[in-house]
Design an enzyme around this catalytic site. Structure first.
Site, PDB file in Angstrom:
ATOM      1  CG  ASP A 116       1.093  -3.910   2.154  1.00 57.51           C
ATOM      2  OD1 ASP A 116       2.348  -3.086   2.309  1.00 57.51           O
ATOM      3  OD2 ASP A 116       0.031  -2.737   2.761  1.00 57.51           O
ATOM      4  CG  ASP A 295       4.561  -0.578   3.591  1.00 57.37           C
ATOM      5  OD1 ASP A 295       4.030  -1.910   3.354  1.00 57.37           O
ATOM      6  OD2 ASP A 295       4.028   0.719   4.466  1.00 57.37           O
TER       7      ASP A 295
END
Ligand SMILES: *[C@@H]1O[C@H](CO)[C@@H](O)[C@H](O)[C@H]1NC(C)=O
Ligand SMILES: *[C@@H]1O[C@H](CO)[C@@H](O)[C@H](O)[C@H]1NC(C)=O
Ligand SMILES: *[C@@H]1O[C@H](CO)[C@@H](O)[C@H](O)[C@H]1NC(C)=O
Ligand SMILES: *[C@@H]1O[C@H](CO)[C@@H](O)[C@H](O)[C@H]1NC(C)=O
Ligand SMILES: *[C@@H]1O[C@H](CO)[C@@H](O)[C@H](O)[C@H]1NC(C)=O
Ligand SMILES: *[C@@H]1O[C@H](CO)[C@@H](O)[C@H](O)[C@H]1NC(C)=O
Length: 404
Positions: A116, A295
C-alpha cells in the site's frame, strides 16, 4: 516513546475530525471486494461507503503527520518469493489488492503482504492472535533471534470496522531479496473479522509512504532499506496491470515500460503527494494544475465533487448521487491525465468500473467525487493500471511511463 494513551488520543481526534461518518477510523485496508456484488455489478451505495473509508484513511494519516511533524499536511483541512533479486511478483486478487511477499526474522520466514503506497506501517499476525488469525501465516518474535520488543502496543482501526491491535517489535526484514535490520513492525494479538483469512487474502499489510504519516512514528520497510544502503537505487516501481503485476525494489524493470519516465516532484513527503498538470475528457481539458496522492490502496480515482462534476458535465453526464456517475457502457469517454508534461489515457477497461444497470446498459465511471478530500485528487488503481510507476525516494519524485 509513544504510549497507548497517545495512540488513543490520536484515534479519538481522528474520530472527531471525521464525524459524523459512522465508522470514521481508517487506514488502507479498504475491502475493495465490497464494491462489487456477487454477480459482478457495482452497487453505488458501496462506492459511497468506500469513498468515506478512503477519506477517513487519509484523514488518519494527516493526523499522524501533524502529530509527527507539528505541521499540517493539506492546505485545506480534510473534512511470493522474488524470481530475481529486486523484483516481487504481485498477485492481483481480482483487481482488489496488491499482494506480494516479504520475509521476516532470523531465520527468515515468508509472509504475504498487501502493498500500500497510501500508508507507512507494517504489521503481521502474531502468536497470541489465535482463531482470529486462522489461515494466516503467523510471525512469532520468540522464534526469531533478531526480534526485539519495543515495549509499546499499537492499534489500527478501519472505517469498515476492521481492526488490528498488538505489540511493536523490531526485526530483520527482507523485501525483494534486500535485507533491512531493526525494522519496526506491528505483531497483532487481534485481527477483526474483516482481516480474517477468508476476507483478507494477505497475512499482513506493508505501507510504502513516508515516516511522517506513520502511526508508529517509524520508517516504512522501503525507507529503512534506503537509509541502510541496502538497495542499489533508492526507488521502487509498480506495474499493476495484468498480466504480471509486479513490485520492483531498488531498481526499475526496463522490460515493463516504453519510452521514458515523466517525473513530477513530491510536493509533501507524507503520502506520495505530487503536482499534476491536467485532466481532460473527450478532448476537453477540465482541470488545469492539481495536487494528487498516488495510492495503490485506493481503487478508484477520487477528486473534489465540484471538479469531478465538471469533468462529467463536459460529456453531458450527471451524477446518480453521492459522487457516483453512471454512463452508457458502450460510450466510455477518453480520459487523459497529464503528469510531468506527459498525457496518459485511461483505457476503457480501467475507466469502466462495472455494470450498474445491465437492463439499461449503464456502467459506473471509475472517477468519483468526494467532499472530504480538500482539493486533493487520489490517483488509485483506475489510473495506476494504465502506467508503470516509479517511486523515487532519492530524488523525491514519482515517474510515470507507458506500459510495454
Ligand atoms: C515469548 O516469550 C515471552 C518471554 O519469555 C513469554 O512471556 C511469551 O509467553 C512467549 N510467547 C510465545 C507466543 O511463545
Ligand atoms: C497497551 O499498553 C498499555 C500500557 O502501556 C496497557 O494499559 C494497554 O492495556 C495495552 N493495550 C493493549 C490493547 O494491549
Ligand atoms: C484521447 O484524447 C487525447 C487528447 O485529446 C488524444 O490525443 C487521443 O488520441 C485520444 N484517444 C482516443 C483513443 O481517442
Ligand atoms: C451536451 O448537451 C448540450 C445540450 O443538449 C449540447 O448542446 C452539447 O453538444 C452536448 N455536449 C456533448 C459533448 O455532447
Ligand atoms: C466521448 O468519447 C467516447 C469515445 O470516443 C464516445 O463513445 C462518446 O460518445 C463521447 N461522449 C460524448 C458526450 O461525446
Ligand atoms: C434499471 O433500469 C430499469 C429500467 O429502467 C429500472 O426499472 C430499474 O429500477 C433500474 N435499476 C436500478 C438499480 O437503477
Amino acid at each position: 516513546m509513544r504510549s497507548l494513551s497517545v495512540l488513543l488520543i490520536a484515534a479519538l481526534q481522528a474520530l472527531v475530525i471525521a464525524s459524523p461518518q459512522p465508522l470514521p477510523l481508517s487506514i488502507p485496508l479498504a475491502r475493495k471486494s465490497t464494491l462489487k456484488t456477487a454477480d459482478g455489478h457495482v452497487d453505488p451505495t458501496s462506492i459511497r461507503a468506500y469513498i468515506s473509508i478512503i477519506e477517513a484513511k487519509l484523514q488518519r494519516g494527516a493526523a499522524a503527520f501533524e502529530r509527527n511533524t507539528g505541521k499540517t499536511l493539506f492546505s485545506r483541512s480534510l473534512s511470493k518469493r522474488a524470481a530475481t533479486s529486486g523484483s516481487d511478483p504481485l498477485v492481483d486478487d481480482k483487481n482488489e489488492r496488491w499482494y506480494g511477499t516479504i520475509e521476516v526474522g532470523t531465520p527468515l520466514q515468508t509472509f504475504t503482504i498487501d502493498c500500500d503506497t497510501g500508508s507507512t506501517d507494517f504489521f503481521l499476525p502474531g502468536p497470541s492472535c489465535g482463531d482470529a488469525c486462522n489461515g494466516h501465516e503467523v510471525y512469532n518474535p520468540n522464534s526469531s533471534s533478531s526480534a526485539e520488543a519495543l515495549g509499546r502496543n499499537f492499534t489500527v482501526e478501519y472505517a469498515d470496522g476492521s481492526m488490528a491491535t498488538g505489540d511493536l517489535y523490531t526485526d530483520t526484514v527482507s523485501l525483494g531479496g534486500f535485507k533491512a535490520t531493526a525494522q519496526t513492525l506491528g505483531v497483532a494479538s487481534l485481527y477483526s473479522y474483516e482481516l480474517s483469512s477468508d476476507q483478507f487474502g494477505a497475512d499482513g499489510l506493508m505501507g510504502m509512504a513516508f515516516e511522517s504519516v506513520s502511526e508508529y512514528g517509524a520508517n516504512s520497510v522501503f525507507q529503512t532499506l534506503v537509509s541502510q544502503g541496502a538497495v542499489p537505487e533508492p526507488v521502487f516501481a509498480l506495474k499493476l496491470a495484468s498480466p504480471g503485476p509486479e513490485l520492483n525494489v531498488g531498481s526499475v524493470n526496463s522490460a515493463l515500460y516504453e519510452g521514458s519516465f515523466a517525473y513530477t516532484p513530491v510536493t509533501q513527503q507524507g503520502y506520495w503527494q505530487v503536482a499534476g498538470d491536467a485532466i481532460g475528457i473527450n478532448g476537453t481539458e477540465v482541470v488545469n494544475g492539481f495536487s494528487a496522492i498516488v495510492d495503490t490502496g485506493t481503487t478508484l480515482i477520487l477528486g473534489d465533487t465540484s471538479y469531478v462534476s465538471q469533468l462529467y458535465q463536459a460529456i453531458n453526464v450527471t451524477g446518480i448521487g453521492g459522487g457516483v456517475y453512471a454512463l452508457p457502457c458502450d460510450a466510455m469517454p477518453n480520459v487523459t491525465i497529464t503528469l510531468g508534461g506527459k498525457s496518459f489515457e485511461l483505457s476503457t477497461e480501467t475507466f469502466n468500473f462495472g455494470t450498474y444497470n445491465s437492463s439499461e446498459n449503464t456502467c459506473i465511471g471509475g472517477i468519483a467525487g468526494s467532499d472530504g478530500l480538500g482539493d486533493q485528487w487520489i490517483l488509485g488503481d483506475v489510473f495506476l493500471r494504465n502506467v508503470y510507476t516509479v517511486f523515487d525516494v532519492g530524488n523525491s519524485r514519482v515517474g510515470f511511463a507507458e506500459l510495454a
